[in-house]
Design an enzyme around this catalytic site. Sequence first.
Site, PDB file in Angstrom:
ATOM      1  CG  ASN A  32      -0.360   0.374   2.795  1.00  0.00           C
ATOM      2  OD1 ASN A  32       0.964   0.127   2.682  1.00  0.00           O
ATOM      3  ND2 ASN A  32      -1.382   0.377   3.751  1.00  0.00           N
ATOM      4  N   GLY A  36       6.156   1.377   1.853  1.00  0.00           N
ATOM      5  CA  GLY A  36       7.225   0.760   0.733  1.00  0.00           C
ATOM      6  C   GLY A  36       7.041   1.893   0.143  1.00  0.00           C
ATOM      7  CG  ASP A  51      -4.055  -1.394   3.353  1.00  0.00           C
ATOM      8  OD1 ASP A  51      -4.666  -2.539   4.191  1.00  0.00           O
ATOM      9  OD2 ASP A  51      -3.839  -0.389   3.527  1.00  0.00           O
ATOM     10  CB  ALA A  73       1.877  -6.245   5.044  1.00  0.00           C
ATOM     11  CE1 TYR A 140       4.456  -6.194  14.815  1.00  0.00           C
ATOM     12  CE2 TYR A 140       6.334  -5.985  16.848  1.00  0.00           C
ATOM     13  CZ  TYR A 140       5.859  -6.187  16.001  1.00  0.00           C
ATOM     14  OH  TYR A 140       6.544  -6.481  14.572  1.00  0.00           O
ATOM     15  CG  ASN A 169      17.754  -5.722  16.524  1.00  0.00           C
ATOM     16  OD1 ASN A 169      16.909  -6.214  17.350  1.00  0.00           O
ATOM     17  ND2 ASN A 169      16.655  -4.192  16.915  1.00  0.00           N
ATOM     18  CB  ILE A 199      23.791   6.169  23.457  1.00  0.00           C
ATOM     19  CG1 ILE A 199      24.039   6.774  22.439  1.00  0.00           C
ATOM     20  CG2 ILE A 199      23.380   5.329  24.016  1.00  0.00           C
ATOM     21  CD1 ILE A 199      25.613   6.612  22.746  1.00  0.00           C
ATOM     22  NE  ARG A 264      12.872   3.717  22.273  1.00  0.00           N
ATOM     23  CZ  ARG A 264      12.741   3.251  21.751  1.00  0.00           C
ATOM     24  NH1 ARG A 264      12.579   4.078  20.730  1.00  0.00           N
ATOM     25  NH2 ARG A 264      12.908   1.803  20.804  1.00  0.00           N
ATOM     26  N   GLY A 266       9.759   1.270  28.647  1.00  0.00           N
ATOM     27  CA  GLY A 266       9.012  -0.577  27.937  1.00  0.00           C
ATOM     28  C   GLY A 266      10.136  -1.035  26.867  1.00  0.00           C
TER      29      GLY A 266
END
Length: 303
Positions: A32, A36, A51, A73, A140, A169, A199, A264, A266
């Site tokens: 969508n 991208g 989508d 996606a 998520y 990662n 950092i 940060r 979480g």
Amino acid sequence: MQILITGGAGFIGTHLVDRLLLNGHAVTVIDNESTGIRSNVAEDAIYYQMDVRDQKIDDVFAQVKPEVVVHLAAQSVVPVSIREPQLDAEINLIGLLNVLEAARRHGTRKIIYSSSAAVYGEPASFPIREEQAGQLLSPYAVSKFAGEKYLAAYQHLYGLAFTVFRFANVYGPRQLPKSDGGVIAIFADAIQKGLPLTINGDGEQTRDFIYVADVAEAIEVAFTKADNTVLNLSTGLPTSINELIDELVRLSGRPVERHHAPNRPGDIRFSYLCNEKMAEQLEWTPRFSLRAGLELTWNAIKG
């Protein structure tokens, strides 16, 4: 082999498209273009701007009849999932179900699904093994873990095979310097522009960095291996943020100003994923060292 890739105009997707076309596969891309970039998709791929939540996706499956679907996606930014959990569920669950329904109707043999290390939450031991999943600390993580369970249900009900990859990662050329997990792209872009690096915390937190070409190769290997299983896709090696910056400084040959910010909320402190099951099931291990992958990434960024 006829392959359909959702999210195929994204960072990982475009590298996968390039590899599959080079190896003689027929490739169809659905994207969508929310993140991208169409111009990064090889011209030999069939392309649909669409989508995954769009019911017209069924028409694409009817025409292409893909043997394997790679479902990349996703809504993949943890803070967005916290701020807009309904949106996260719509994309990551309703979008997945739309793909699964089209796949079962049109004879797809296998789905390869991009999950996430987010399903592990705060790990109690290292390296993190597949059976440690289930501590879900964000919408998520919930949506990704639920997606894994939908795949298992469709395999049971309809015989639709799957491989779930829980990505470490991923980094490499074409990664946008703003994605939630794209610390290498963010730092390399800042170094290229002569900006200071921020950092979070003391920089001793670790992550497991895997080069995008290795990810693309592992996905292709899974077309014919590792059916109906969940695998970490990782190097199995921890690298601290400070070590990462030192390596980027060495590559660039440029002085870098470092600023430290608070941790940060979480963020987990340590993370690296056991890849023994991956090596056994795929009969494959990553080829690129962090140094080699970073050199390729830096050379692409500096032009």
